[in-house]
Design a protein around this motif. Structure first.
Motif, PDB file in Angstrom:
ATOM      1  N   CYS A 207      37.246 -44.632  -2.184  1.00 28.21           N
ATOM      2  CA  CYS A 207      36.249 -44.196  -1.266  1.00 28.21           C
ATOM      3  C   CYS A 207      37.580 -45.792  -0.027  1.00 28.21           C
ATOM      4  O   CYS A 207      37.395 -46.341  -1.161  1.00 28.21           O
ATOM      5  CB  CYS A 207      34.643 -45.496  -1.669  1.00 28.21           C
ATOM      6  SG  CYS A 207      34.050 -44.122  -2.381  1.00 28.21           S
TER       7      CYS A 207
ATOM      8  N   CYS B  81      33.690 -50.300  -3.276  1.00 29.91           N
ATOM      9  CA  CYS B  81      32.137 -50.063  -3.634  1.00 29.91           C
ATOM     10  C   CYS B  81      31.246 -51.579  -3.990  1.00 29.91           C
ATOM     11  O   CYS B  81      31.050 -51.484  -4.781  1.00 29.91           O
ATOM     12  CB  CYS B  81      32.252 -49.284  -4.368  1.00 29.91           C
ATOM     13  SG  CYS B  81      32.211 -47.086  -4.280  1.00 29.91           S
TER      14      CYS B  81
ATOM     15  N   CYS C  17      32.157 -45.452  -7.491  1.00 29.85           N
ATOM     16  CA  CYS C  17      32.302 -43.786  -6.482  1.00 29.85           C
ATOM     17  C   CYS C  17      32.170 -43.056  -6.380  1.00 29.85           C
ATOM     18  O   CYS C  17      32.949 -42.672  -8.256  1.00 29.85           O
ATOM     19  CB  CYS C  17      33.973 -44.424  -5.151  1.00 29.85           C
ATOM     20  SG  CYS C  17      34.230 -43.573  -4.434  1.00 29.85           S
TER      21      CYS C  17
ATOM     22  N   ASN D  27      33.706 -41.579   0.874  1.00 29.76           N
ATOM     23  CA  ASN D  27      33.162 -42.551   0.984  1.00 29.76           C
ATOM     24  C   ASN D  27      31.844 -42.282   0.751  1.00 29.76           C
ATOM     25  O   ASN D  27      31.396 -42.553   1.758  1.00 29.76           O
ATOM     26  CB  ASN D  27      33.983 -42.433   2.396  1.00 29.76           C
ATOM     27  CG  ASN D  27      35.128 -42.505   2.154  1.00 29.76           C
ATOM     28  OD1 ASN D  27      35.852 -43.359   2.212  1.00 29.76           O
ATOM     29  ND2 ASN D  27      36.196 -42.046   4.060  1.00 29.76           N
TER      30      ASN D  27
ATOM     31  N   CYS E   2      29.708 -44.105  -1.793  1.00 32.85           N
ATOM     32  CA  CYS E   2      28.882 -45.125  -3.062  1.00 32.85           C
ATOM     33  C   CYS E   2      27.659 -45.529  -3.461  1.00 32.85           C
ATOM     34  O   CYS E   2      26.838 -45.183  -2.870  1.00 32.85           O
ATOM     35  CB  CYS E   2      29.533 -46.796  -2.537  1.00 32.85           C
ATOM     36  SG  CYS E   2      31.432 -47.257  -2.245  1.00 32.85           S
TER      37      CYS E   2
ATOM     38  N   THR F  92      29.925 -48.449   1.665  1.00 28.56           N
ATOM     39  CA  THR F  92      30.323 -49.419   0.843  1.00 28.56           C
ATOM     40  C   THR F  92      28.863 -49.842   0.349  1.00 28.56           C
ATOM     41  O   THR F  92      27.822 -49.814   0.708  1.00 28.56           O
ATOM     42  CB  THR F  92      31.254 -50.520   1.475  1.00 28.56           C
ATOM     43  OG1 THR F  92      31.492 -51.497   1.149  1.00 28.56           O
ATOM     44  CG2 THR F  92      30.614 -50.964   2.710  1.00 28.56           C
TER      45      THR F  92
END
Length: 222
Positions: free
Chosen positions: A74, A78, A83, A87, A89, A99
């Motif tokens: 990620c 996170c 993760c 990408n 979370c 995120t």
């Protein structure tokens, strides 16, 4: 017939020559290419062809324990979450995203800055933006919006906004260049009348040239 016999003998000779020439030729041994399916089974489910830096597909990394490409990456971090895919979370509140929001700090909603003090560093609350007042709370400093309409000098109506205020004027009037006072709107600029237009405060009046009279709609001339 003799012709057919000659023809058959000629074809047999050609086949014999072809077979004998093929027996004496040696072909160099070629290495059989490794099966990509076998390679995937050996190092994990997210492996790319040789040539990438880690051998893993973009968005994945090697697991330290097994050495297989099973750990997702990620890029934005996170925070307190985990993760679960490239990408993506899983956040503590159960939400998913690229995120996770940072938990509120001890300095309030605007976070902390580091300040040097006798060779050491301490966390201090950030200064509140213009239009906000600062108040001490149990969790640090909190910034509260100031109602500027309590002291703003608007000729018309004052509307409080976050960090500021705005003045508004009633119908038939518009804000002046100073954004506080009001002036009459010249409705005649929009040419609402067929012949003549006379502007007045908050309104306007139509009239006609000699030989015409004003229509019942108060705009056209007949």
């Amino acid at each position: 017939p003799p012709v057919m016999l000659v023809e058959l003998l000629f074809q047999a000779a050609c086949v014999s020559l072809f077979l004998s020439s093929g027996q004496g030729r040696v072909y160099p041994a070629r290495k059989k290419p490794a099966s990509f399916a076998v390679e995937r089974r050996r190092v994990g489910p997210h492996v790319c062809f040789p040539g990438s830096s880690s051998g893993c597909c973009p968005g994945w990394m090697l697991s330290p324990g097994s050495g297989k490409c099973t750990l997702p990456l990620c890029s934005f971090g996170c925070g307190g979450g985990s993760c679960i895919a490239p990408n993506l979370c899983m956040c503590p509140d159960g939400e998913q995203g690229i995120t996770c929001p940072e938990p509120p700090g001890t300095c309030g909603e605007y976070g902390c800055d580091l300040s040097c003090n006798h060779g050491g560093c301490q966390e201090v609350a950030r200064v509140c933006p213009i239009g906000f007042s600062m108040a001490e709370t149990a969790n640090g400093v909190r910034c509260t919006d100031i109602d500027e309409c309590q002291s703003a000098a608007c000729e018309g109506t004052c509307v409080n906004t976050e960090g500021g205020f705005a003045c508004e004027c009633g119908a038939g009037r518009e804000l002046s260049a100073d954004r506080r006072s009001c002036r009459d709107t010249d409705e005649c600029q929009a040419t609402p009348c067929q012949h003549r237009c006379e502007n007045s405060v908050g309104s306007y009046r139509c009239s006609c040239r000699p030989g015409y009279h004003l229509h019942g709609n108060r705009h056209s001339c007949v």
